[in-house]
Design a protein around this motif. Sequence first.
Motif, PDB file in Angstrom:
ATOM      1  N   VAL A 128       0.837  -1.205   0.000  1.00  0.00           N
ATOM      2  CA  VAL A 128       0.000   0.000   0.000  1.00  0.00           C
ATOM      3  C   VAL A 128       0.869   1.251   0.000  1.00  0.00           C
TER       4      VAL A 128
ATOM      5  N   ALA B 187      -3.171  -3.447   6.592  1.00  0.00           N
ATOM      6  CA  ALA B 187      -2.975  -2.207   5.843  1.00  0.00           C
ATOM      7  C   ALA B 187      -3.357  -0.994   6.686  1.00  0.00           C
TER       8      ALA B 187
ATOM      9  N   GLU C 100      -7.265   5.436  -0.194  1.00  0.00           N
ATOM     10  CA  GLU C 100      -7.902   4.690   0.897  1.00  0.00           C
ATOM     11  C   GLU C 100      -9.103   3.905   0.388  1.00  0.00           C
TER      12      GLU C 100
ATOM     13  N   ILE D   4      -7.975   0.911  -1.493  1.00  0.00           N
ATOM     14  CA  ILE D   4      -7.433  -0.100  -0.583  1.00  0.00           C
ATOM     15  C   ILE D   4      -8.563  -0.906   0.035  1.00  0.00           C
TER      16      ILE D   4
ATOM     17  N   ASP E 284     -10.097  -3.203  -2.619  1.00  0.00           N
ATOM     18  CA  ASP E 284      -9.220  -4.303  -3.028  1.00  0.00           C
ATOM     19  C   ASP E 284      -9.097  -5.369  -1.948  1.00  0.00           C
TER      20      ASP E 284
END
Length: 238
Positions: free
Chosen positions: A48, A117, A162, A165, A168
Amino acid sequence: MAQTQQLGPPPPGPGLPPVSSVTDVIEQMHAFRASWPVTDGLAVFNRVYLAVTEEIGRRIDGGDFPDRRAAVTLDVLFAERYLDAVDAAADGRRPPACWRPLFQYRRHPAVRPLQFALAGINAHIGHDLPLAVVDTCRALGCEPAGLEAEFDRVGEVLVLLEERIREDLMPGPDLLEIADPLTHLVGAWSLERARDGAWSAARLLWGLRDLPELAEEFTQRLDAGVGLVGRCLLTPWR
């Protein structure tokens, strides 16, 4: 007692050469990516952060930042704190309290990738970013207000990424995910609020620069508080 954190730029650890450019930072993170298994929680965060740093590098090269020197300095000093935490753990030293939960849980089978993350982002934004702002002010001889434009542009990149992320690493939502306790856990954490808190902490630390004992106490409390949030984000789920 919490570990004392220095307000100045951290020296490179013995396992890492010093970084002096965004390219150096990206190369270090690519090296980590090549050496860590994809299931490693730290590797999840590293992927990330690598994507964020590469995007910031492209925007710096594209002239999106009003002050290129300030943007590069902030980005490198910010990244150095993550690199130093990795090197400290690899060398058997204690990383800052904000990073310890991620290092402790990085191989836990019941912690999901999204949690890794967000825990890394929490540590890096909540603790490392305000210290990096102070580092940059000292390096460039400016006040925090002189970095606000660069800080805001970095924050814009983070906020844009963000959402990607979250999509995903936890696609959805559907009925099962809405009922999933993890959905409620990660929904309680906001990068935008963390970024706002980082800016306030940076301004406060700068105001305390002539009061080292108070600055040290505040930094320790900040480190411990961010670490507590990280530990909550890494709650294992079965």
